[in-house]
Design a protein around this motif. Structure first.
Motif, PDB file in Angstrom:
ATOM      1  N   PHE A   6       0.840  -1.187   0.000  1.00  0.00           N
ATOM      2  CA  PHE A   6       0.000   0.000   0.000  1.00  0.00           C
ATOM      3  C   PHE A   6       0.876   1.238   0.000  1.00  0.00           C
ATOM      4  O   PHE A   6       1.984   1.240   0.533  1.00  0.00           O
ATOM      5  CB  PHE A   6      -0.875   0.078   1.264  1.00  0.00           C
ATOM      6  N   ASN A   7       0.348   2.289  -0.585  1.00  0.00           N
ATOM      7  CA  ASN A   7       0.833   3.635  -0.346  1.00  0.00           C
ATOM      8  C   ASN A   7      -0.413   4.421   0.058  1.00  0.00           C
ATOM      9  O   ASN A   7      -1.489   3.828   0.222  1.00  0.00           O
ATOM     10  CB  ASN A   7       1.543   4.220  -1.579  1.00  0.00           C
ATOM     11  N   GLY A   8      -0.317   5.697   0.239  1.00  0.00           N
ATOM     12  CA  GLY A   8      -1.468   6.469   0.691  1.00  0.00           C
ATOM     13  C   GLY A   8      -2.682   6.335  -0.225  1.00  0.00           C
ATOM     14  O   GLY A   8      -3.811   6.181   0.237  1.00  0.00           O
ATOM     15  N   ALA A  33      -9.432  -2.179  10.820  1.00  0.00           N
ATOM     16  CA  ALA A  33      -9.477  -3.491  10.168  1.00  0.00           C
ATOM     17  C   ALA A  33      -8.389  -3.608   9.102  1.00  0.00           C
ATOM     18  O   ALA A  33      -7.746  -4.661   8.972  1.00  0.00           O
ATOM     19  CB  ALA A  33     -10.854  -3.723   9.559  1.00  0.00           C
ATOM     20  N   ILE A  34      -8.168  -2.542   8.352  1.00  0.00           N
ATOM     21  CA  ILE A  34      -7.124  -2.563   7.326  1.00  0.00           C
ATOM     22  C   ILE A  34      -5.751  -2.681   7.977  1.00  0.00           C
ATOM     23  O   ILE A  34      -4.869  -3.382   7.472  1.00  0.00           O
ATOM     24  CB  ILE A  34      -7.236  -1.326   6.412  1.00  0.00           C
ATOM     25  N   ALA A  35      -5.568  -2.028   9.118  1.00  0.00           N
ATOM     26  CA  ALA A  35      -4.309  -2.179   9.845  1.00  0.00           C
ATOM     27  C   ALA A  35      -4.091  -3.650  10.208  1.00  0.00           C
ATOM     28  O   ALA A  35      -2.988  -4.179  10.057  1.00  0.00           O
ATOM     29  CB  ALA A  35      -4.311  -1.306  11.098  1.00  0.00           C
ATOM     30  N   ALA A  36      -5.148  -4.316  10.665  1.00  0.00           N
ATOM     31  CA  ALA A  36      -5.048  -5.742  11.004  1.00  0.00           C
ATOM     32  C   ALA A  36      -4.711  -6.569   9.767  1.00  0.00           C
ATOM     33  O   ALA A  36      -3.897  -7.497   9.835  1.00  0.00           O
ATOM     34  CB  ALA A  36      -6.343  -6.225  11.641  1.00  0.00           C
ATOM     35  N   LEU A  37      -5.313  -6.240   8.632  1.00  0.00           N
ATOM     36  CA  LEU A  37      -5.014  -6.935   7.375  1.00  0.00           C
ATOM     37  C   LEU A  37      -3.515  -6.860   7.080  1.00  0.00           C
ATOM     38  O   LEU A  37      -2.921  -7.830   6.612  1.00  0.00           O
ATOM     39  CB  LEU A  37      -5.798  -6.311   6.217  1.00  0.00           C
ATOM     40  N   CYS A  38      -2.925  -5.720   7.376  1.00  0.00           N
ATOM     41  CA  CYS A  38      -1.503  -5.496   7.089  1.00  0.00           C
ATOM     42  C   CYS A  38      -0.581  -6.033   8.178  1.00  0.00           C
ATOM     43  O   CYS A  38       0.635  -5.928   8.064  1.00  0.00           O
ATOM     44  CB  CYS A  38      -1.248  -4.002   6.912  1.00  0.00           C
ATOM     45  N   LEU A  46       0.147   1.515  11.631  1.00  0.00           N
ATOM     46  CA  LEU A  46       0.195   1.404  10.170  1.00  0.00           C
ATOM     47  C   LEU A  46       0.587   2.740   9.554  1.00  0.00           C
ATOM     48  O   LEU A  46       1.427   2.798   8.649  1.00  0.00           O
ATOM     49  CB  LEU A  46      -1.160   0.934   9.624  1.00  0.00           C
ATOM     50  N   LEU A  47      -0.005   3.825  10.022  1.00  0.00           N
ATOM     51  CA  LEU A  47       0.343   5.148   9.495  1.00  0.00           C
ATOM     52  C   LEU A  47       1.818   5.474   9.733  1.00  0.00           C
ATOM     53  O   LEU A  47       2.484   6.052   8.868  1.00  0.00           O
ATOM     54  CB  LEU A  47      -0.539   6.223  10.129  1.00  0.00           C
ATOM     55  N   TYR A  48       2.318   5.104  10.900  1.00  0.00           N
ATOM     56  CA  TYR A  48       3.741   5.333  11.168  1.00  0.00           C
ATOM     57  C   TYR A  48       4.598   4.555  10.168  1.00  0.00           C
ATOM     58  O   TYR A  48       5.556   5.096   9.609  1.00  0.00           O
ATOM     59  CB  TYR A  48       4.099   4.939  12.599  1.00  0.00           C
ATOM     60  N   ALA A  49       4.260   3.294   9.939  1.00  0.00           N
ATOM     61  CA  ALA A  49       5.021   2.489   8.983  1.00  0.00           C
ATOM     62  C   ALA A  49       4.960   3.107   7.586  1.00  0.00           C
ATOM     63  O   ALA A  49       5.970   3.147   6.880  1.00  0.00           O
ATOM     64  CB  ALA A  49       4.496   1.057   8.962  1.00  0.00           C
ATOM     65  N   LEU A  50       3.789   3.602   7.206  1.00  0.00           N
ATOM     66  CA  LEU A  50       3.659   4.265   5.905  1.00  0.00           C
ATOM     67  C   LEU A  50       4.520   5.521   5.829  1.00  0.00           C
ATOM     68  O   LEU A  50       5.070   5.834   4.771  1.00  0.00           O
ATOM     69  CB  LEU A  50       2.198   4.632   5.629  1.00  0.00           C
ATOM     70  N   SER A  51       4.645   6.231   6.928  1.00  0.00           N
ATOM     71  CA  SER A  51       5.469   7.443   6.926  1.00  0.00           C
ATOM     72  C   SER A  51       6.948   7.107   6.759  1.00  0.00           C
ATOM     73  O   SER A  51       7.720   7.924   6.249  1.00  0.00           O
ATOM     74  CB  SER A  51       5.250   8.252   8.210  1.00  0.00           C
ATOM     75  N   VAL A  58       5.240  -2.705   2.024  1.00  0.00           N
ATOM     76  CA  VAL A  58       5.046  -4.101   1.639  1.00  0.00           C
ATOM     77  C   VAL A  58       4.688  -4.891   2.897  1.00  0.00           C
ATOM     78  O   VAL A  58       5.281  -4.695   3.950  1.00  0.00           O
ATOM     79  CB  VAL A  58       6.314  -4.675   0.976  1.00  0.00           C
ATOM     80  N   PHE A  59       3.703  -5.784   2.774  1.00  0.00           N
ATOM     81  CA  PHE A  59       3.257  -6.561   3.923  1.00  0.00           C
ATOM     82  C   PHE A  59       2.712  -7.897   3.455  1.00  0.00           C
ATOM     83  O   PHE A  59       2.414  -8.084   2.277  1.00  0.00           O
ATOM     84  CB  PHE A  59       2.165  -5.808   4.704  1.00  0.00           C
ATOM     85  N   GLU A  60       2.613  -8.827   4.383  1.00  0.00           N
ATOM     86  CA  GLU A  60       1.948 -10.103   4.118  1.00  0.00           C
ATOM     87  C   GLU A  60       0.508  -9.953   4.584  1.00  0.00           C
ATOM     88  O   GLU A  60       0.254  -9.669   5.757  1.00  0.00           O
ATOM     89  CB  GLU A  60       2.628 -11.240   4.861  1.00  0.00           C
ATOM     90  N   PRO A  61      -0.476 -10.110   3.681  1.00  0.00           N
ATOM     91  CA  PRO A  61      -1.868  -9.877   4.061  1.00  0.00           C
ATOM     92  C   PRO A  61      -2.422 -10.961   4.993  1.00  0.00           C
ATOM     93  O   PRO A  61      -2.082 -12.136   4.867  1.00  0.00           O
ATOM     94  CB  PRO A  61      -2.614  -9.868   2.733  1.00  0.00           C
ATOM     95  N   HIS A  62      -3.263 -10.511   5.922  1.00  0.00           N
ATOM     96  CA  HIS A  62      -3.900 -11.390   6.896  1.00  0.00           C
ATOM     97  C   HIS A  62      -5.415 -11.132   6.904  1.00  0.00           C
ATOM     98  O   HIS A  62      -5.915 -10.461   7.803  1.00  0.00           O
ATOM     99  CB  HIS A  62      -3.327 -11.140   8.298  1.00  0.00           C
ATOM    100  N   PRO A  63      -6.136 -11.649   5.897  1.00  0.00           N
ATOM    101  CA  PRO A  63      -7.573 -11.378   5.844  1.00  0.00           C
ATOM    102  C   PRO A  63      -8.330 -11.910   7.056  1.00  0.00           C
ATOM    103  O   PRO A  63      -9.331 -11.332   7.474  1.00  0.00           O
ATOM    104  CB  PRO A  63      -8.037 -12.041   4.555  1.00  0.00           C
ATOM    105  N   ASP A  64      -7.829 -12.992   7.648  1.00  0.00           N
ATOM    106  CA  ASP A  64      -8.472 -13.522   8.849  1.00  0.00           C
ATOM    107  C   ASP A  64      -8.386 -12.526  10.000  1.00  0.00           C
ATOM    108  O   ASP A  64      -9.323 -12.403  10.802  1.00  0.00           O
ATOM    109  CB  ASP A  64      -7.855 -14.868   9.242  1.00  0.00           C
ATOM    110  N   GLN A  65      -7.285 -11.790  10.065  1.00  0.00           N
ATOM    111  CA  GLN A  65      -7.139 -10.786  11.118  1.00  0.00           C
ATOM    112  C   GLN A  65      -8.053  -9.586  10.868  1.00  0.00           C
ATOM    113  O   GLN A  65      -8.570  -8.991  11.811  1.00  0.00           O
ATOM    114  CB  GLN A  65      -5.677 -10.356  11.251  1.00  0.00           C
ATOM    115  N   LEU A  66      -8.250  -9.238   9.596  1.00  0.00           N
ATOM    116  CA  LEU A  66      -9.205  -8.175   9.262  1.00  0.00           C
ATOM    117  C   LEU A  66     -10.595  -8.560   9.739  1.00  0.00           C
ATOM    118  O   LEU A  66     -11.280  -7.772  10.408  1.00  0.00           O
ATOM    119  CB  LEU A  66      -9.205  -7.909   7.760  1.00  0.00           C
ATOM    120  N   MET A  67     -11.009  -9.772   9.436  1.00  0.00           N
ATOM    121  CA  MET A  67     -12.344 -10.230   9.840  1.00  0.00           C
ATOM    122  C   MET A  67     -12.457 -10.323  11.359  1.00  0.00           C
ATOM    123  O   MET A  67     -13.484  -9.958  11.934  1.00  0.00           O
ATOM    124  CB  MET A  67     -12.669 -11.577   9.193  1.00  0.00           C
TER     125      MET A  67
END
Length: 92
Positions: A6-8, A33-38, A46-51, A58-67
């Motif tokens: 992701f980027n902004g 929820a998106i933070a959990a996905l990442c 998540l915002l800090y990491a993006l900064s 780059v991240f490994e997605p975790h859709p189960d964590q989003l849910m």
């Protein structure tokens, strides 16, 4: 296909897709929820990491964590609808 970076702009597009499929999910809850996905515990982390990586995070997605995070926030959503979120995101 699940996003792995992701980027902004792409983060905002994914949030729009999530809320288009699940309009009952509030804006800040979608962020969490998106933070959990990442793989992040909070949206602030998540915002800090993006900064630190403004071009692409780059991240490994975790859709189960989003849910799971949406469940913790009180939403009873069908996991099968997550595929609709992905299709909406990919068509944007």
């Amino acid at each position: 296909m699940l996003p792995t970076q992701f980027n902004g702009e792409t983060l905002a597009a994914f949030k729009r897709s999530l809320r288009a499929v699940w309009p009952e999910v509030g804006s800040s809850h979608a962020d969490e929820a998106i933070a959990a996905l990442c793989g992040y515990r909070t949206y602030a982390s998540l915002l800090y990491a993006l900064s630190q990586e403004p071009e692409q995070l780059v991240f490994e997605p975790h859709p189960d964590q989003l849910m799971a995070r949406l469940g913790e926030l009180g939403y009873k959503l069908r996991p099968s609808d997550f595929d609709r979120v992905l299709k909406t995101y990919q068509s944007e």
